[in-house]
Design a protein around this motif. Structure first.
Motif, PDB file in Angstrom:
ATOM      1  N   LEU A  14       1.208  -1.188   0.202  1.00  0.00           N
ATOM      2  CA  LEU A  14       0.249   0.007  -0.477  1.00  0.00           C
ATOM      3  C   LEU A  14       0.557   1.104   0.146  1.00  0.00           C
ATOM      4  CD1 LEU A  14      -2.756   1.013   0.075  1.00  0.00           C
ATOM      5  CD2 LEU A  14      -2.469   1.261   2.395  1.00  0.00           C
ATOM      6  N   ASP A  15       1.932   1.230   0.529  1.00  0.00           N
ATOM      7  CA  ASP A  15       2.898   1.825   0.981  1.00  0.00           C
ATOM      8  C   ASP A  15       3.540   2.604  -0.407  1.00  0.00           C
ATOM      9  OD1 ASP A  15       1.775   2.966   3.356  1.00  0.00           O
ATOM     10  OD2 ASP A  15       4.079   2.270   4.794  1.00  0.00           O
ATOM     11  N   THR A  16       3.751   1.838  -1.018  1.00  0.00           N
ATOM     12  CA  THR A  16       4.527   2.032  -2.733  1.00  0.00           C
ATOM     13  C   THR A  16       3.475   2.222  -3.269  1.00  0.00           C
ATOM     14  OG1 THR A  16       6.033  -0.031  -2.012  1.00  0.00           O
ATOM     15  CG2 THR A  16       5.800   0.254  -4.708  1.00  0.00           C
ATOM     16  N   VAL A  17       1.941   1.562  -3.381  1.00  0.00           N
ATOM     17  CA  VAL A  17       1.050   1.819  -4.139  1.00  0.00           C
ATOM     18  C   VAL A  17       0.682   3.866  -3.722  1.00  0.00           C
ATOM     19  CG1 VAL A  17      -1.123   1.704  -5.174  1.00  0.00           C
ATOM     20  CG2 VAL A  17       0.164  -0.318  -4.779  1.00  0.00           C
ATOM     21  N   LEU A  18       0.380   4.204  -2.557  1.00  0.00           N
ATOM     22  CA  LEU A  18      -0.224   5.538  -2.201  1.00  0.00           C
ATOM     23  C   LEU A  18       1.088   6.234  -2.864  1.00  0.00           C
ATOM     24  CD1 LEU A  18      -1.440   5.156   1.041  1.00  0.00           C
ATOM     25  CD2 LEU A  18      -2.518   5.561  -1.421  1.00  0.00           C
ATOM     26  N   SER A  19       2.218   6.022  -2.959  1.00  0.00           N
ATOM     27  CA  SER A  19       3.707   7.114  -3.099  1.00  0.00           C
ATOM     28  C   SER A  19       3.619   6.951  -4.603  1.00  0.00           C
ATOM     29  CB  SER A  19       4.918   6.241  -3.021  1.00  0.00           C
ATOM     30  OG  SER A  19       5.932   7.141  -2.972  1.00  0.00           O
ATOM     31  N   ALA A  20       2.888   6.398  -5.285  1.00  0.00           N
ATOM     32  CA  ALA A  20       3.676   6.230  -6.897  1.00  0.00           C
ATOM     33  C   ALA A  20       2.246   7.368  -7.288  1.00  0.00           C
ATOM     34  CB  ALA A  20       3.308   4.842  -7.150  1.00  0.00           C
ATOM     35  N   LEU A  21       1.390   7.277  -6.586  1.00  0.00           N
ATOM     36  CA  LEU A  21       0.390   7.705  -7.082  1.00  0.00           C
ATOM     37  C   LEU A  21       0.002   9.263  -6.451  1.00  0.00           C
ATOM     38  CD1 LEU A  21      -3.159   5.055  -6.519  1.00  0.00           C
ATOM     39  CD2 LEU A  21      -1.413   5.551  -8.902  1.00  0.00           C
ATOM     40  N   SER A  22       1.417   9.495  -5.726  1.00  0.00           N
ATOM     41  CA  SER A  22       1.223  11.224  -4.833  1.00  0.00           C
ATOM     42  C   SER A  22       1.987  11.635  -6.173  1.00  0.00           C
ATOM     43  CB  SER A  22       2.056  11.130  -4.198  1.00  0.00           C
ATOM     44  OG  SER A  22       3.201  10.718  -4.467  1.00  0.00           O
ATOM     45  N   ASP A  23       2.275  11.238  -7.120  1.00  0.00           N
ATOM     46  CA  ASP A  23       2.863  12.230  -7.937  1.00  0.00           C
ATOM     47  C   ASP A  23       2.123  12.733  -9.310  1.00  0.00           C
ATOM     48  OD1 ASP A  23       4.258  12.514 -10.959  1.00  0.00           O
ATOM     49  OD2 ASP A  23       5.420  13.662  -9.874  1.00  0.00           O
ATOM     50  N   PRO A  24       1.498  14.284  -9.310  1.00  0.00           N
ATOM     51  CA  PRO A  24       0.265  14.659 -10.695  1.00  0.00           C
ATOM     52  C   PRO A  24       1.043  13.237 -12.255  1.00  0.00           C
ATOM     53  CG  PRO A  24       1.765  16.494  -9.778  1.00  0.00           C
ATOM     54  CD  PRO A  24       2.225  15.147  -9.323  1.00  0.00           C
ATOM     55  N   VAL A  25       1.759  13.221 -12.289  1.00  0.00           N
ATOM     56  CA  VAL A  25       2.731  12.953 -14.270  1.00  0.00           C
ATOM     57  C   VAL A  25       2.117  11.575 -13.988  1.00  0.00           C
ATOM     58  CG1 VAL A  25       4.259  12.460 -15.785  1.00  0.00           C
ATOM     59  CG2 VAL A  25       4.177  14.996 -14.078  1.00  0.00           C
ATOM     60  N   ARG A  26       2.087  11.371 -13.057  1.00  0.00           N
ATOM     61  CA  ARG A  26       1.392   9.476 -13.039  1.00  0.00           C
ATOM     62  C   ARG A  26       0.512   9.630 -12.468  1.00  0.00           C
ATOM     63  NH1 ARG A  26       7.166   9.263 -10.044  1.00  0.00           N
ATOM     64  NH2 ARG A  26       6.285   9.082  -7.653  1.00  0.00           N
ATOM     65  N   ARG A  27      -0.510  10.238 -12.071  1.00  0.00           N
ATOM     66  CA  ARG A  27      -1.565  10.205 -11.733  1.00  0.00           C
ATOM     67  C   ARG A  27      -1.765  10.251 -12.734  1.00  0.00           C
ATOM     68  NH1 ARG A  27      -0.649  12.580  -7.050  1.00  0.00           N
ATOM     69  NH2 ARG A  27      -2.307  14.347  -7.612  1.00  0.00           N
ATOM     70  N   HIS A  57       9.388   7.678 -14.893  1.00  0.00           N
ATOM     71  CA  HIS A  57       7.853   7.774 -13.845  1.00  0.00           C
ATOM     72  C   HIS A  57       7.054   6.365 -14.320  1.00  0.00           C
ATOM     73  CE1 HIS A  57       7.211  11.572 -12.403  1.00  0.00           C
ATOM     74  NE2 HIS A  57       8.130  12.383 -13.086  1.00  0.00           N
ATOM     75  N   PHE A  58       7.266   5.991 -15.628  1.00  0.00           N
ATOM     76  CA  PHE A  58       6.391   4.764 -16.038  1.00  0.00           C
ATOM     77  C   PHE A  58       7.191   4.122 -14.855  1.00  0.00           C
ATOM     78  CE2 PHE A  58       5.146   6.905 -19.530  1.00  0.00           C
ATOM     79  CZ  PHE A  58       4.272   6.083 -19.672  1.00  0.00           C
ATOM     80  N   ARG A  59       8.605   3.240 -14.895  1.00  0.00           N
ATOM     81  CA  ARG A  59       9.579   2.535 -13.525  1.00  0.00           C
ATOM     82  C   ARG A  59       8.566   2.666 -12.752  1.00  0.00           C
ATOM     83  NH1 ARG A  59      13.590   3.047 -10.213  1.00  0.00           N
ATOM     84  NH2 ARG A  59      14.695   4.915 -11.542  1.00  0.00           N
ATOM     85  N   VAL A  60       8.403   3.322 -12.049  1.00  0.00           N
ATOM     86  CA  VAL A  60       8.326   3.686 -10.646  1.00  0.00           C
ATOM     87  C   VAL A  60       6.428   3.338 -10.977  1.00  0.00           C
ATOM     88  CG1 VAL A  60       7.178   5.386  -8.840  1.00  0.00           C
ATOM     89  CG2 VAL A  60       9.126   5.666  -9.625  1.00  0.00           C
ATOM     90  N   LEU A  61       6.091   3.239 -11.136  1.00  0.00           N
ATOM     91  CA  LEU A  61       4.783   2.908 -11.560  1.00  0.00           C
ATOM     92  C   LEU A  61       4.459   1.321 -11.252  1.00  0.00           C
ATOM     93  CD1 LEU A  61       2.999   5.200 -13.969  1.00  0.00           C
ATOM     94  CD2 LEU A  61       2.302   4.832 -11.410  1.00  0.00           C
ATOM     95  N   ARG A  62       5.776   0.789 -12.646  1.00  0.00           N
ATOM     96  CA  ARG A  62       5.263  -1.192 -13.367  1.00  0.00           C
ATOM     97  C   ARG A  62       6.382  -1.441 -11.625  1.00  0.00           C
ATOM     98  NH1 ARG A  62      10.303  -2.887 -14.211  1.00  0.00           N
ATOM     99  NH2 ARG A  62      11.055  -1.284 -14.440  1.00  0.00           N
ATOM    100  N   GLU A  63       6.486  -0.412 -11.060  1.00  0.00           N
ATOM    101  CA  GLU A  63       7.723  -1.479  -9.824  1.00  0.00           C
ATOM    102  C   GLU A  63       6.541  -1.077  -8.297  1.00  0.00           C
ATOM    103  OE1 GLU A  63      11.703   0.675  -9.365  1.00  0.00           O
ATOM    104  OE2 GLU A  63      12.035  -0.492 -10.523  1.00  0.00           O
ATOM    105  N   ALA A  64       5.521  -0.665  -8.553  1.00  0.00           N
ATOM    106  CA  ALA A  64       4.415  -0.311  -8.150  1.00  0.00           C
ATOM    107  C   ALA A  64       3.760  -1.482  -7.528  1.00  0.00           C
ATOM    108  CB  ALA A  64       4.344   0.632  -7.000  1.00  0.00           C
TER     109      ALA A  64
END
Length: 112
Positions: A14-27, A57-64
């Motif tokens: 959950l922490d990793t997913v929320l961290s990834a979603l905290s960035d507007p570009v990733r959202r 940003h794509f890597r952060v989303l994938r790794e989460a």
């Protein structure tokens, strides 16, 4: 062809997913994938950042665990892992996407 590492549904944190979603570009990326009916190449996204930054940003989303990426020739295709997210964190993705749409609507109305 090299394979990209993805966490399993059980490995999503959950922490990793929320961290990834905290960035507007990733959202923005997640929102576009949520509205897409097909897998999308990284080049299909009109992001206000450089190519190297978008790769990050794509890597952060994938790794989460938010997206799945796979090679099709030399192109990387992206898919939102909506079913895995719903199973692991029920309602989270829906709530984040709804909040992001509300923010966008509010920001647009303030400009007018």
């Amino acid at each position: 062809m090299r394979a990209l590492a993805h966490p399993t549904q059980a490995e999503m944190q959950l922490d990793t997913v929320l961290s990834a979603l905290s960035d507007p570009v990733r959202r923005q990326i997640v929102g576009q994938l949520a509205n897409a009916s097909i897998d999308q190449a990284c080049s299909a996204f009109q992001l206000p950042i450089s190519k190297s930054t978008s790769t990050y940003h794509f890597r952060v989303l994938r790794e989460a665990g938010l997206i799945e990426q796979r090679y099709s020739g030399t192109t990387i295709l992206n898919t939102l892992r909506a079913a895995d997210l719903e199973a692991r964190f029920p309602g989270l993705l829906r709530a984040v996407l709804r909040a992001a749409r509300s923010e966008t609507t509010l920001a647009t109305s303030e400009v007018e």
